[in-house]
Scaffold this motif. Structure first.
Motif, PDB file in Angstrom:
ATOM      1  N   LEU A   1      29.020   4.247   7.081  1.00  0.00           N
ATOM      2  CA  LEU A   1      28.427   5.710   6.759  1.00  0.00           C
ATOM      3  C   LEU A   1      28.401   5.758   5.192  1.00  0.00           C
ATOM      4  N   GLY A   2      29.056   4.848   4.644  1.00  0.00           N
ATOM      5  CA  GLY A   2      29.083   4.965   3.082  1.00  0.00           C
ATOM      6  C   GLY A   2      30.112   6.119   2.524  1.00  0.00           C
ATOM      7  N   LEU A   3      31.127   6.303   3.440  1.00  0.00           N
ATOM      8  CA  LEU A   3      32.030   7.334   2.929  1.00  0.00           C
ATOM      9  C   LEU A   3      33.257   6.921   3.030  1.00  0.00           C
ATOM     10  N   THR A   4      34.240   7.494   1.828  1.00  0.00           N
ATOM     11  CA  THR A   4      35.532   7.264   1.825  1.00  0.00           C
ATOM     12  C   THR A   4      35.997   7.989   3.047  1.00  0.00           C
ATOM     13  N   TYR A   5      37.565   7.768   3.350  1.00  0.00           N
ATOM     14  CA  TYR A   5      38.030   8.740   4.208  1.00  0.00           C
ATOM     15  C   TYR A   5      38.219  10.239   3.709  1.00  0.00           C
ATOM     16  N   PRO A   6      38.651  10.428   2.438  1.00  0.00           N
ATOM     17  CA  PRO A   6      38.416  11.887   2.061  1.00  0.00           C
ATOM     18  C   PRO A   6      37.061  12.605   1.959  1.00  0.00           C
ATOM     19  N   GLN A   7      36.071  11.707   1.619  1.00  0.00           N
ATOM     20  CA  GLN A   7      34.774  12.387   1.734  1.00  0.00           C
ATOM     21  C   GLN A   7      34.335  12.598   3.225  1.00  0.00           C
TER      22      GLN A   7
ATOM     23  N   LEU B   1      30.132  13.383  -3.610  1.00  0.00           N
ATOM     24  CA  LEU B   1      29.258  13.842  -2.579  1.00  0.00           C
ATOM     25  C   LEU B   1      27.807  14.486  -2.850  1.00  0.00           C
ATOM     26  N   VAL B   2      27.880  15.035  -3.966  1.00  0.00           N
ATOM     27  CA  VAL B   2      26.829  15.615  -4.777  1.00  0.00           C
ATOM     28  C   VAL B   2      26.018  14.474  -5.469  1.00  0.00           C
ATOM     29  N   ALA B   3      26.429  13.617  -6.080  1.00  0.00           N
ATOM     30  CA  ALA B   3      25.729  12.269  -6.457  1.00  0.00           C
ATOM     31  C   ALA B   3      25.303  11.659  -5.432  1.00  0.00           C
ATOM     32  N   MET B   4      25.857  11.354  -4.133  1.00  0.00           N
ATOM     33  CA  MET B   4      25.350  10.866  -3.034  1.00  0.00           C
ATOM     34  C   MET B   4      24.259  11.362  -2.368  1.00  0.00           C
ATOM     35  N   GLY B   5      23.631  12.708  -2.661  1.00  0.00           N
ATOM     36  CA  GLY B   5      22.898  13.314  -2.046  1.00  0.00           C
ATOM     37  C   GLY B   5      23.032  14.053  -0.840  1.00  0.00           C
ATOM     38  N   LEU B   6      24.375  14.177  -0.417  1.00  0.00           N
ATOM     39  CA  LEU B   6      24.884  14.665   0.772  1.00  0.00           C
ATOM     40  C   LEU B   6      25.193  16.024   0.581  1.00  0.00           C
TER      41      LEU B   6
ATOM     42  N   LEU C   1      25.294  21.545   2.774  1.00  0.00           N
ATOM     43  CA  LEU C   1      24.813  20.100   3.281  1.00  0.00           C
ATOM     44  C   LEU C   1      23.406  20.015   2.946  1.00  0.00           C
ATOM     45  N   THR C   2      23.039  18.865   2.362  1.00  0.00           N
ATOM     46  CA  THR C   2      21.335  18.578   1.946  1.00  0.00           C
ATOM     47  C   THR C   2      21.047  17.905   3.571  1.00  0.00           C
ATOM     48  N   ASP C   3      19.859  17.727   3.481  1.00  0.00           N
ATOM     49  CA  ASP C   3      19.233  17.075   4.789  1.00  0.00           C
ATOM     50  C   ASP C   3      20.017  15.838   5.037  1.00  0.00           C
ATOM     51  N   ALA C   4      20.123  14.911   3.887  1.00  0.00           N
ATOM     52  CA  ALA C   4      20.830  13.787   4.204  1.00  0.00           C
ATOM     53  C   ALA C   4      22.393  13.890   4.656  1.00  0.00           C
ATOM     54  N   GLY C   5      22.823  15.036   4.132  1.00  0.00           N
ATOM     55  CA  GLY C   5      24.111  15.318   4.443  1.00  0.00           C
ATOM     56  C   GLY C   5      24.351  15.703   6.148  1.00  0.00           C
ATOM     57  N   ALA C   6      23.434  16.494   6.530  1.00  0.00           N
ATOM     58  CA  ALA C   6      23.060  16.917   7.855  1.00  0.00           C
ATOM     59  C   ALA C   6      22.941  16.027   8.813  1.00  0.00           C
TER      60      ALA C   6
END
Length: 146
Positions: free
Chosen positions: A35-41, A78-83, A100-105
């Motif tokens: 998913l491209g996420l760390t656990y805290p993210q 998370l903002v820099a990732m566009g989520l 949430l952005t569209d990408a985050g959703a």
């Protein structure tokens, strides 16, 4: 040192919890790479998905039990990732709202398989994971009252 020694490392509840937490986090990290996420993210995104995509920084900090010094860099990534996007609350400019952005959703649909994968990886004969979770939740609630 004997196994009945109260100060033996293997007799410490804290060490059992610490060891399990580290292994659980590592297991999540392996799954979250996709998913491209760390656990805290991932935890922050769970809160955003749960709240229909809008939460204040203060609310997020409270849910995750994080201070602002830890949460701010996490949110910036998370903002820099566009989520996620950030905006000031028009009613109170001191409050920052995360959206949430569209990408985050859209990432939610990929993340929906993670809990089942975790339960499959953690499943062990004689171990009821729902009971373990309930007991850990009860322990956390008890300790938070202190």
């Amino acid at each position: 040192m004997t196994s009945t020694d109260t100060l033996a490392l293997d007799n410490q509840l804290c060490f059992s919890l610490y060891r399990a937490q580290r292994l659980m986090t590592r297991t999540y990290q392996d799954l979250l790479k996709e998913l491209g996420l760390t656990y805290p993210q991932y935890l922050a995104m769970l809160v955003l998905w749960e709240t229909q995509g809008s939460v204040t920084m203060k609310e997020l900090a409270a849910r995750l039990k994080l201070d602002s010094g830890t949460l701010t860099p996490l949110v910036k990534r998370l903002v820099a990732m566009g989520l996620v996007s950030k905006e000031r609350d028009v009613a109170d400019e001191r409050r920052t709202i995360l959206l949430l952005t569209d990408a985050g959703a859209a990432l939610r649909s990929q993340a929906e398989k993670v809990p089942a994968q975790i339960y499959t990886l953690c499943n062990s004969e004689g171990l009821d994971l729902h009971t373990v979770k309930g007991e850990l939740d009860a322990l956390s609630q008890h300790l938070s009252k202190r």
